[in-house]
Design a protein around this motif. Structure first.
Motif, mmCIF file in Angstrom:
data_model
loop_
_atom_site.group_PDB
_atom_site.id
_atom_site.type_symbol
_atom_site.label_atom_id
_atom_site.label_comp_id
_atom_site.label_asym_id
_atom_site.label_seq_id
_atom_site.Cartn_x
_atom_site.Cartn_y
_atom_site.Cartn_z
ATOM 1 N N ILE A 166 9.177 2.753 5.976
ATOM 2 C CA ILE A 166 10.584 2.371 6.573
ATOM 3 C C ILE A 166 12.468 2.746 5.990
ATOM 4 O O ILE A 166 12.151 2.720 4.562
ATOM 5 C CB ILE A 166 10.696 1.021 7.027
ATOM 6 N N GLN A 167 13.199 3.413 6.127
ATOM 7 C CA GLN A 167 13.848 3.729 6.418
ATOM 8 C C GLN A 167 15.465 2.827 6.497
ATOM 9 O O GLN A 167 15.076 2.885 7.808
ATOM 10 C CB GLN A 167 14.843 5.691 7.091
ATOM 11 N N TRP A 168 15.899 2.719 5.409
ATOM 12 C CA TRP A 168 16.772 1.718 5.483
ATOM 13 C C TRP A 168 18.069 1.460 5.027
ATOM 14 O O TRP A 168 18.015 2.093 4.270
ATOM 15 C CB TRP A 168 16.230 0.405 4.819
ATOM 16 N N PRO A 169 19.380 1.991 5.409
ATOM 17 C CA PRO A 169 19.477 1.178 7.099
ATOM 18 C C PRO A 169 18.246 3.088 7.929
ATOM 19 O O PRO A 169 18.140 4.249 7.525
ATOM 20 C CB PRO A 169 20.422 1.248 7.102
ATOM 21 N N ALA A 170 18.400 2.578 8.830
ATOM 22 C CA ALA A 170 17.625 3.246 9.748
ATOM 23 C C ALA A 170 18.869 4.893 10.288
ATOM 24 O O ALA A 170 19.775 4.100 10.188
ATOM 25 C CB ALA A 170 16.999 3.104 11.299
ATOM 26 N N PRO A 171 18.500 5.795 10.106
ATOM 27 C CA PRO A 171 18.919 7.270 10.418
ATOM 28 C C PRO A 171 19.355 7.083 12.491
ATOM 29 O O PRO A 171 19.017 6.173 12.891
ATOM 30 C CB PRO A 171 18.147 8.374 10.389
ATOM 31 N N PRO A 172 20.499 7.614 12.197
ATOM 32 C CA PRO A 172 21.477 6.682 13.337
ATOM 33 C C PRO A 172 20.642 7.583 14.714
ATOM 34 O O PRO A 172 20.240 8.980 14.425
ATOM 35 C CB PRO A 172 22.531 7.822 12.979
ATOM 36 N N GLY A 176 0.746 -1.566 0.461
ATOM 37 C CA GLY A 176 0.074 -0.008 0.000
ATOM 38 C C GLY A 176 1.258 1.438 0.000
ATOM 39 O O GLY A 176 1.858 1.091 -0.780
ATOM 40 N N PRO A 177 0.675 2.255 1.124
ATOM 41 C CA PRO A 177 1.583 3.849 1.320
ATOM 42 C C PRO A 177 2.876 3.432 1.768
ATOM 43 O O PRO A 177 3.067 3.926 1.598
ATOM 44 C CB PRO A 177 0.034 3.911 1.006
ATOM 45 N N LEU A 178 3.178 1.920 2.196
ATOM 46 C CA LEU A 178 4.509 2.215 3.015
ATOM 47 C C LEU A 178 5.383 1.922 2.248
ATOM 48 O O LEU A 178 5.206 0.840 1.643
ATOM 49 C CB LEU A 178 4.097 0.670 3.869
ATOM 50 N N GLY A 179 6.009 2.565 2.378
ATOM 51 C CA GLY A 179 7.419 3.028 1.489
ATOM 52 C C GLY A 179 8.460 2.327 1.941
ATOM 53 O O GLY A 179 8.417 2.095 2.986
ATOM 54 N N PHE A 180 9.769 1.360 1.153
ATOM 55 C CA PHE A 180 10.889 0.967 1.841
ATOM 56 C C PHE A 180 11.941 1.842 1.242
ATOM 57 O O PHE A 180 12.762 1.611 0.083
ATOM 58 C CB PHE A 180 11.457 -0.593 1.754
ATOM 59 N N ARG A 181 12.640 2.742 2.115
ATOM 60 C CA ARG A 181 13.388 3.895 1.367
ATOM 61 C C ARG A 181 15.205 3.147 1.761
ATOM 62 O O ARG A 181 15.299 3.266 3.896
ATOM 63 C CB ARG A 181 13.078 5.134 2.049
ATOM 64 N N GLY A 182 15.651 3.389 1.184
ATOM 65 C CA GLY A 182 17.263 3.284 0.898
ATOM 66 C C GLY A 182 18.428 3.042 0.120
ATOM 67 O O GLY A 182 17.854 4.645 -0.644
ATOM 68 N N PRO A 183 19.351 2.913 -0.029
ATOM 69 C CA PRO A 183 20.157 3.583 -1.027
ATOM 70 C C PRO A 183 19.782 2.984 -1.908
ATOM 71 O O PRO A 183 20.396 4.065 -3.609
ATOM 72 C CB PRO A 183 21.323 2.821 -0.599
#
Length: 134
Positions: A125-131, A39-46
């Motif tokens: 969801i931010q991958w990897p998570a910010p420090p 759905g609207p949930l994204g997976f954000r990373g490099p």
């Protein structure tokens, strides 16, 4: 059997991505909502921001033979475990296609990929998570 294990892993991984938005429910997702994507949930990373596809719609646009070829050649951005799908036997790919088809073609298509230079709309969801700040 390896083939059955690979099929279970591919379905479990796909379900995990497709149902991440329902994690607050402890994974108790009703069958009518299986494999509808994130759905609207994204997976954000490099790699940018990706969205789990609605496999029920994807499979409905293909014949079983087309699905088998698709499963064998699929390459996607993270976090989709495409390599597990590629490793399925033909029999498992066919079984997965039939299972997905038995659920019916409902829902909406996944949102479009968002490149790294663009800001996606929340939630994601931010991958990897910010420090963590100290």
């Amino acid at each position: 059997m390896k083939g059955s294990w690979v099929l279970r892993c591919a379905i479990a991984a796909t379900l995990a991505l497709s149902c991440t938005a329902d994690a607050a429910d402890g994974g108790n997702v009703p069958e009518r909502d299986w494999l509808l994507g994130s759905g609207p949930l994204g997976f954000r990373g490099p790699w940018g921001t990706t969205y789990a596809p609605n496999l029920r719609l994807t499979a409905s646009t293909m014949t079983e033979a087309e699905w088998v070829k698709y499963a064998k050649t699929l390459k996607t951005r993270p976090p989709m475990p495409w390599f597990n799908v590629n490793a399925m036997t033909e029999a498992d790919s066919r079984a997965m296609y039939r299972f997905i088809g038995s659920l019916g073609a409902v829902g909406r298509p996944a949102q479009a990929y968002v490149p790294t230079d663009k800001q996606p709309n929340p939630p994601y969801i931010q991958w990897p998570a910010p420090p963590k700040s100290q």
